[in-house]
Scaffold this motif. Sequence first.
Motif, PDB file in Angstrom:
ATOM      1  N   ARG A  42      -5.143 -10.385 -10.632  1.00 54.82           N
ATOM      2  CA  ARG A  42      -4.086  -9.892 -11.514  1.00 54.82           C
ATOM      3  C   ARG A  42      -3.838 -10.869 -12.658  1.00 54.82           C
ATOM      4  NH1 ARG A  42      -3.685  -6.267 -13.255  1.00 54.82           N
ATOM      5  NH2 ARG A  42      -1.480  -6.246 -13.815  1.00 54.82           N
ATOM      6  N   SER A  43      -3.830 -12.168 -12.328  1.00 57.99           N
ATOM      7  CA  SER A  43      -3.545 -13.101 -13.428  1.00 57.99           C
ATOM      8  C   SER A  43      -4.718 -13.179 -14.409  1.00 57.99           C
ATOM      9  CB  SER A  43      -3.101 -14.482 -12.922  1.00 57.99           C
ATOM     10  OG  SER A  43      -4.047 -14.992 -12.060  1.00 57.99           O
ATOM     11  N   ALA A  44      -5.899 -12.692 -13.996  1.00 54.61           N
ATOM     12  CA  ALA A  44      -7.039 -12.623 -14.930  1.00 54.61           C
ATOM     13  C   ALA A  44      -7.078 -11.264 -15.625  1.00 54.61           C
ATOM     14  CB  ALA A  44      -8.338 -12.878 -14.180  1.00 54.61           C
ATOM     15  N   GLY A  45      -6.090 -10.409 -15.372  1.00 47.68           N
ATOM     16  CA  GLY A  45      -6.018  -9.119 -16.061  1.00 47.68           C
ATOM     17  C   GLY A  45      -6.794  -8.002 -15.379  1.00 47.68           C
ATOM     18  N   VAL A  46      -7.310  -8.271 -14.163  1.00 54.13           N
ATOM     19  CA  VAL A  46      -8.080  -7.251 -13.437  1.00 54.13           C
ATOM     20  C   VAL A  46      -7.100  -6.352 -12.672  1.00 54.13           C
ATOM     21  CG1 VAL A  46      -9.838  -6.873 -11.652  1.00 54.13           C
ATOM     22  CG2 VAL A  46     -10.063  -8.795 -13.251  1.00 54.13           C
ATOM     23  N   ARG A  47      -7.359  -5.054 -12.700  1.00 54.74           N
ATOM     24  CA  ARG A  47      -6.495  -4.091 -12.007  1.00 54.74           C
ATOM     25  C   ARG A  47      -7.019  -3.912 -10.584  1.00 54.74           C
ATOM     26  NH1 ARG A  47      -5.804   0.744 -16.256  1.00 54.74           N
ATOM     27  NH2 ARG A  47      -3.885   1.092 -15.095  1.00 54.74           N
ATOM     28  N   VAL A  48      -6.098  -3.897  -9.616  1.00 60.51           N
ATOM     29  CA  VAL A  48      -6.521  -3.984  -8.217  1.00 60.51           C
ATOM     30  C   VAL A  48      -6.098  -2.785  -7.382  1.00 60.51           C
ATOM     31  CG1 VAL A  48      -6.296  -5.349  -6.090  1.00 60.51           C
ATOM     32  CG2 VAL A  48      -6.417  -6.524  -8.305  1.00 60.51           C
ATOM     33  N   VAL A  49      -7.075  -2.280  -6.602  1.00 65.74           N
ATOM     34  CA  VAL A  49      -6.793  -1.354  -5.501  1.00 65.74           C
ATOM     35  C   VAL A  49      -6.923  -2.195  -4.233  1.00 65.74           C
ATOM     36  CG1 VAL A  49      -7.526   0.727  -4.265  1.00 65.74           C
ATOM     37  CG2 VAL A  49      -7.835   0.578  -6.747  1.00 65.74           C
ATOM     38  N   GLY A  50      -5.885  -2.258  -3.420  1.00 64.30           N
ATOM     39  CA  GLY A  50      -5.932  -3.087  -2.204  1.00 64.30           C
ATOM     40  C   GLY A  50      -5.825  -2.219  -0.973  1.00 64.30           C
ATOM     41  N   THR A  51      -6.611  -2.549   0.064  1.00 66.22           N
ATOM     42  CA  THR A  51      -6.520  -1.798   1.317  1.00 66.22           C
ATOM     43  C   THR A  51      -5.848  -2.639   2.399  1.00 66.22           C
ATOM     44  OG1 THR A  51      -8.668  -2.552   2.146  1.00 66.22           O
ATOM     45  CG2 THR A  51      -8.663  -0.532   0.833  1.00 66.22           C
ATOM     46  N   CYS A  52      -5.216  -1.959   3.363  1.00 71.18           N
ATOM     47  CA  CYS A  52      -4.607  -2.635   4.511  1.00 71.18           C
ATOM     48  C   CYS A  52      -4.239  -1.572   5.538  1.00 71.18           C
ATOM     49  CB  CYS A  52      -3.378  -3.435   4.090  1.00 71.18           C
ATOM     50  SG  CYS A  52      -2.094  -2.402   3.398  1.00 71.18           S
ATOM     51  N   SER A  53      -3.728  -2.015   6.708  1.00 77.47           N
ATOM     52  CA  SER A  53      -3.585  -1.069   7.817  1.00 77.47           C
ATOM     53  C   SER A  53      -2.164  -0.751   8.272  1.00 77.47           C
ATOM     54  CB  SER A  53      -4.384  -1.581   9.015  1.00 77.47           C
ATOM     55  OG  SER A  53      -3.755  -2.728   9.542  1.00 77.47           O
ATOM     56  N   THR A  54      -1.135  -1.340   7.644  1.00 81.98           N
ATOM     57  CA  THR A  54       0.237  -0.984   8.050  1.00 81.98           C
ATOM     58  C   THR A  54       1.141  -0.931   6.811  1.00 81.98           C
ATOM     59  OG1 THR A  54       1.104  -3.238   8.318  1.00 81.98           O
ATOM     60  CG2 THR A  54      -0.029  -2.291  10.239  1.00 81.98           C
ATOM     61  N   GLU A  55       2.308  -0.327   6.977  1.00 82.75           N
ATOM     62  CA  GLU A  55       3.268  -0.255   5.859  1.00 82.75           C
ATOM     63  C   GLU A  55       3.784  -1.630   5.486  1.00 82.75           C
ATOM     64  OE1 GLU A  55       4.080   2.060   3.559  1.00 82.75           O
ATOM     65  OE2 GLU A  55       2.383   2.955   4.578  1.00 82.75           O
ATOM     66  N   ALA A  56       4.030  -2.472   6.503  1.00 79.38           N
ATOM     67  CA  ALA A  56       4.532  -3.820   6.216  1.00 79.38           C
ATOM     68  C   ALA A  56       3.496  -4.587   5.405  1.00 79.38           C
ATOM     69  CB  ALA A  56       4.834  -4.547   7.527  1.00 79.38           C
ATOM     70  N   LYS A  57       2.219  -4.426   5.754  1.00 79.99           N
ATOM     71  CA  LYS A  57       1.148  -5.088   5.005  1.00 79.99           C
ATOM     72  C   LYS A  57       1.091  -4.527   3.583  1.00 79.99           C
ATOM     73  CE  LYS A  57      -1.833  -6.543   8.833  1.00 79.99           C
ATOM     74  NZ  LYS A  57      -3.190  -6.592   9.381  1.00 79.99           N
ATOM     75  N   ALA A  58       1.264  -3.203   3.461  1.00 81.43           N
ATOM     76  CA  ALA A  58       1.186  -2.563   2.139  1.00 81.43           C
ATOM     77  C   ALA A  58       2.227  -3.148   1.183  1.00 81.43           C
ATOM     78  CB  ALA A  58       1.372  -1.059   2.287  1.00 81.43           C
ATOM     79  N   ALA A  59       3.416  -3.429   1.695  1.00 83.82           N
ATOM     80  CA  ALA A  59       4.473  -3.992   0.839  1.00 83.82           C
ATOM     81  C   ALA A  59       4.045  -5.355   0.283  1.00 83.82           C
ATOM     82  CB  ALA A  59       5.763  -4.117   1.648  1.00 83.82           C
ATOM     83  N   LEU A  60       3.374  -6.146   1.107  1.00 78.40           N
ATOM     84  CA  LEU A  60       2.918  -7.473   0.654  1.00 78.40           C
ATOM     85  C   LEU A  60       1.830  -7.354  -0.409  1.00 78.40           C
ATOM     86  CD1 LEU A  60       2.684  -9.266   4.121  1.00 78.40           C
ATOM     87  CD2 LEU A  60       4.437  -9.583   2.363  1.00 78.40           C
ATOM     88  N   VAL A  61       0.945  -6.368  -0.230  1.00 76.91           N
ATOM     89  CA  VAL A  61      -0.163  -6.182  -1.178  1.00 76.91           C
ATOM     90  C   VAL A  61       0.389  -5.757  -2.540  1.00 76.91           C
ATOM     91  CG1 VAL A  61      -2.296  -4.895  -1.621  1.00 76.91           C
ATOM     92  CG2 VAL A  61      -1.733  -5.587   0.710  1.00 76.91           C
ATOM     93  N   ARG A  62       1.385  -4.885  -2.493  1.00 81.54           N
ATOM     94  CA  ARG A  62       2.037  -4.429  -3.727  1.00 81.54           C
ATOM     95  C   ARG A  62       2.706  -5.610  -4.426  1.00 81.54           C
ATOM     96  NH1 ARG A  62       4.410  -0.324  -0.947  1.00 81.54           N
ATOM     97  NH2 ARG A  62       2.620   1.046  -0.882  1.00 81.54           N
ATOM     98  N   GLU A  63       3.428  -6.400  -3.632  1.00 84.40           N
ATOM     99  CA  GLU A  63       4.142  -7.561  -4.179  1.00 84.40           C
ATOM    100  C   GLU A  63       3.167  -8.565  -4.812  1.00 84.40           C
ATOM    101  OE1 GLU A  63       7.054  -9.143  -1.288  1.00 84.40           O
ATOM    102  OE2 GLU A  63       6.318 -11.092  -1.962  1.00 84.40           O
ATOM    103  N   ALA A  64       1.956  -8.647  -4.258  1.00 81.13           N
ATOM    104  CA  ALA A  64       0.958  -9.588  -4.801  1.00 81.13           C
ATOM    105  C   ALA A  64       0.385  -9.093  -6.127  1.00 81.13           C
ATOM    106  CB  ALA A  64      -0.169  -9.802  -3.795  1.00 81.13           C
ATOM    107  N   GLY A  65       0.589  -7.798  -6.427  1.00 77.47           N
ATOM    108  CA  GLY A  65       0.168  -7.308  -7.739  1.00 77.47           C
ATOM    109  C   GLY A  65      -0.809  -6.153  -7.748  1.00 77.47           C
ATOM    110  N   ALA A  66      -1.142  -5.599  -6.572  1.00 76.93           N
ATOM    111  CA  ALA A  66      -2.067  -4.457  -6.574  1.00 76.93           C
ATOM    112  C   ALA A  66      -1.375  -3.231  -7.180  1.00 76.93           C
ATOM    113  CB  ALA A  66      -2.526  -4.151  -5.150  1.00 76.93           C
TER     114      ALA A  66
END
Length: 323
Positions: free
Chosen positions: A160-184
């Motif tokens: 994200r800090s290099a300007g790349v747009r990210v699709v992130g995968t994970c297996s739970t809702e709690a994990k999904a919130a962290l991935v979103r927060e990281a910038g996916a």
Amino acid sequence: MSRAIVVDKTGGPEVLRIAEHDPGPPGEGQVRVRVAAAGVNFIDVYFRTGLYARALPFVAGLEGAGRVEAVGEGVAGLSPGDRVAWASAPGSYADVVVAPAAQLVRVPDEVTDEIAAAVMLQGMTAHYLVYALREVRSGDWALVHAASGGTGLLLVQLLRSAGVRVVGTCSTEAKAALVREAGAERVVRYDREDFVAAAREASGGRGVDVVYDGVGATTFDGSLASLRPRGLLALFGQSSGPVPPFDLQRLNAGGSLVVTRPSLAHFVATREEFALRAQAVLGAVATGELRVRIGGRFALADAACAQRALESRATTGKVILVR
Ligand SMILES: NC(=O)c1ccc[n+]([C@@H]2O[C@H](COP(=O)([O-])OP(=O)(O)OC[C@H]3O[C@@H](n4cnc5c(N)ncnc54)[C@H](OP(=O)(O)O)[C@@H]3O)[C@@H](O)[C@H]2O)c1
């Protein structure tokens, strides 16, 4: 008394045994370090199970941070009391480790021992995955698997800090919130959603420019199918198991695809490259640009519980062993 986690025979987490162990004084070019925290990594699991060969018995662990106790002959620039961190010192699940001085880096004052131990291996991995495998172009799309994991969360932030747009995968809702927060921008629950369709849709139907796949067996086919023509698949791990042999013709059919199977060791092979990546990562942590999530803290004696948690997908961010 000094303790360490010893592996006498390969197997499940139960083979991790705490024992009295002292690595002795540092030899020429070596440094003796009192370990404050050790990083737990998937590669430790591969050595424990025997997937990666290593002579037995051995003291587990590769990564950590702590304070220099003594320096051997010929060591310049480090003295007792200095705070250091490392990513490749065999025997790091211990109270004391003896490591080559060339494998150590000083820890900035702003970075705690725990955070330094947490970020060295996965941070330098994320760094070479983003900057050394391909030219980074702002606006590119990347697919990152297990994006809430230790490597995943750092990778998403660096992309994200290099300007790349990210699709992130994970297996739970709690994990999904962290991935979103990281910038996916797009988070896919790959336990119940087709990540190939999601990656194609996010990238306007074209396919993503690069896939970072540390999951392996269960994701590899879909990772290939998510790429645009001439896209790159970086298969950097196998948390779900090794990828079986495959027909190279599939790379042609997918559009002259490129697959690489990189390893951190080859991207920190010289002191210069190691120092560059370690300082870039620790520097970004010191300024707050890179956030490190410690998702599990275990006592040294509970190393088996730590590895069990990592293997069972129960963790997010980094798992460390503390004194
Ligand atoms: N080549 C290199 O230079 C390099 C360096 C560092 C790490 N690695 C590799 O990167 C990968 C990630 O390492 P890490 O330490 O950061 O671990 P991690 O991602 O924190 O933990 C592994 C994650 O993988 C996912 N996963 C999917 N299927 C799994 C399965 N069957 N069993 C266990 N986990 C599964 C889980 O996330 P979900 O629940 O969200 O699926 C789990 O939380 C590993 O394969 C490791 O070997 C490679």
